[in-house]
Design a protein around this motif. Structure first.
Motif, short mmCIF file in Angstrom:
data_model
loop_
_atom_site.label_atom_id
_atom_site.label_comp_id
_atom_site.label_asym_id
_atom_site.label_seq_id
_atom_site.Cartn_x
_atom_site.Cartn_y
_atom_site.Cartn_z
N TRP A 159 0.86 -1.19 0.00
CA TRP A 159 0.00 0.00 0.00
C TRP A 159 0.89 1.23 0.00
CZ3 TRP A 159 -0.41 4.37 2.93
CH2 TRP A 159 -1.56 5.16 2.74
N ASN A 160 0.46 2.28 -0.68
CA ASN A 160 1.20 3.53 -0.69
C ASN A 160 0.23 4.69 -0.83
OD1 ASN A 160 3.85 4.86 -0.72
ND2 ASN A 160 3.29 5.52 -2.78
N HIS A 162 0.52 7.10 -2.72
CA HIS A 162 0.40 7.33 -4.16
C HIS A 162 0.44 5.96 -4.84
CE1 HIS A 162 0.98 11.59 -3.39
NE2 HIS A 162 2.03 11.28 -2.65
N PRO A 163 -0.71 5.38 -5.15
CA PRO A 163 -0.76 4.01 -5.70
C PRO A 163 0.04 3.85 -6.99
CG PRO A 163 -2.95 4.74 -5.03
CD PRO A 163 -2.07 5.94 -4.94
N GLU A 164 0.23 4.93 -7.73
CA GLU A 164 0.96 4.81 -8.99
C GLU A 164 2.43 4.42 -8.78
OE1 GLU A 164 1.12 9.20 -7.77
OE2 GLU A 164 -0.35 7.56 -7.75
N MET A 165 2.90 4.49 -7.54
CA MET A 165 4.28 4.10 -7.24
C MET A 165 4.42 2.62 -6.88
SD MET A 165 5.50 7.42 -4.99
CE MET A 165 7.18 6.80 -4.79
N PRO A 167 4.13 -0.08 -8.58
CA PRO A 167 4.93 -0.92 -9.48
C PRO A 167 6.41 -1.01 -9.07
CG PRO A 167 3.38 0.35 -10.76
CD PRO A 167 3.26 0.85 -9.34
N ASN A 168 6.91 -0.02 -8.31
CA ASN A 168 8.28 -0.12 -7.79
C ASN A 168 8.45 -1.37 -6.95
OD1 ASN A 168 8.79 2.38 -8.97
ND2 ASN A 168 8.50 3.53 -7.07
N GLU A 170 6.27 -4.02 -6.99
CA GLU A 170 5.92 -5.18 -7.80
C GLU A 170 7.13 -5.68 -8.60
OE1 GLU A 170 2.31 -6.62 -10.76
OE2 GLU A 170 2.69 -4.49 -10.45
N ALA A 182 -1.52 -5.32 -4.70
CA ALA A 182 -1.84 -4.03 -4.11
C ALA A 182 -3.11 -4.18 -3.27
CB ALA A 182 -2.04 -2.98 -5.20
#
Length: 321
Positions: A159-160, A162-165, A167-168, A170, A182
């Motif tokens: 979880w973050n 900013h969900p767009e991050m 993939p780092n 993954e 996620a």
């Protein structure tokens, strides 16, 4: 004097060497053979920067020195370099002469990741299968790589803010051959181990997000006011720290202590578990929590290790001073 520049660190230092160095210095701290000096940390009134010094003396390891550095928030956008900048200086404890100057940027990331992995080795349940990650920034990738190297997890949930991050994370999990998912914060109850590594000033991981038997490694809070987890979580857990004094002043414990939920005497040193003077986890239902604030002795330990590796590989730069 030996110089090991920043550009050489990646080819010399391994996560295994960082783990061994940090584990040893935690044990030395708990046995009274090593101690940290008071931290100096200042806003310098230029470039919005925070600058300071962390140092200490490891009598057992024969390591004396300090790390100088801090945080320049505009570095990346203005100068194309990372915002955290640091250098480690080692001194001969017998004479006081300078012994080494070592680039500290990558070493700081490696020692921080090693500290959480040491806590996982000594406090997580043996049957832990799912690793939870709160945070997906630069340091989170180091945390995840180190955790996956030192324990056979079958799945990572992340979880973050900013969900767009995500993939780092993954990508790191995929490199290790581990499934990644996620999740929202309640989904962290699936995790057997949770690593928090954010720069938050508000609690994100709440007590109800953590299942019985979980080990939580809180690695992002290292300044007064910062906070990653609910103080009620510390009240429900058995709490360990790299250094208790820092835990209650600048770590996660600062909030639980100020709220009267725990006291300083409720916190144990992780090093005491390593050297066998504390039993560590007592049951599979117990929640354990490591408050990793980051201490100068960690930096000195990994710097001394990389100097030894540079000497062994004949890559150390030696100059007269």
């Amino acid at each position: 004097m030996i110089i090991v520049p920043e550009k050489d660190i990646a080819d010399l230092m391994t996560r295994e060497a960082a783990f061994a160095a940090v584990e040893q210095v935690f044990a030395a701290m708990a046995s009274g053979d090593a101690y940290n000096f008071p931290v100096v940390r200042e806003a310098i009134g230029h470039a919005d920067a925070l600058y300071g010094f962390k140092g200490g003396f490891d009598r057992l390891g024969g390591v004396l020195g300090l790390k100088a550095g801090g945080y320049w928030p505009h570095n990346l956008e203005t100068h194309g370099i990372i915002n955290h900048q640091s250098t480690v200086f080692l001194f001969d404890p017998d004479t006081g002469r300078v012994a080494a100057m070592v680039g500290g940027n990558l070493l700081t990331a490696l020692r921080t990741a090693a500290a959480s992995s040491v806590s996982i080795r000594h406090l997580a349940r043996e049957d832990a299968e799912v690793l939870g990650m709160i945070g997906a920034g630069h340091q989170a990738a180091f945390q995840l790589r180190a955790a996956l190297e030192h324990r056979s997890f079958g799945k990572v949930v992340g979880w973050n803010y900013h969900p767009e991050m995500l993939p780092n994370l993954e990508k790191v999990a995929a490199e290790a051959g581990v499934a990644f998912e996620a999740v929202d914060l309640p989904g962290m109850r699936e995790a057997d181990v949770i690593v928090t590594i954010t720069s938050s000033f508000d609690a994100t991981l709440m007590a109800e997000h953590v299942a019985p038997g979980t080990h939580v490694a809180c690695m992002g809070t290292d300044t007064k006011g910062k906070q990653e987890v609910d103080p009620a979580l510390l009240a429900a857990a058995t709490v360990f720290a790299d250094e208790i004094a820092q835990s209650v002043s600048i770590g996660e414990a600062q909030h639980a202590v100020s709220a009267g939920l725990i006291s300083e005497s409720d916190i144990a040193e992780l090093g005491a578990v390593i050297n066998g003077s504390h039993p560590g986890r007592r049951s599979d239902e117990e929640i354990t929590l490591f408050d990793g604030t980051g201490v100068g002795l960690q930096d000195l330990a990994v710097a001394a290790a990389v100097v030894a590796l540079a000497r062994a590989n004949d890559t150390a730069i030696e100059v007269e001073v």
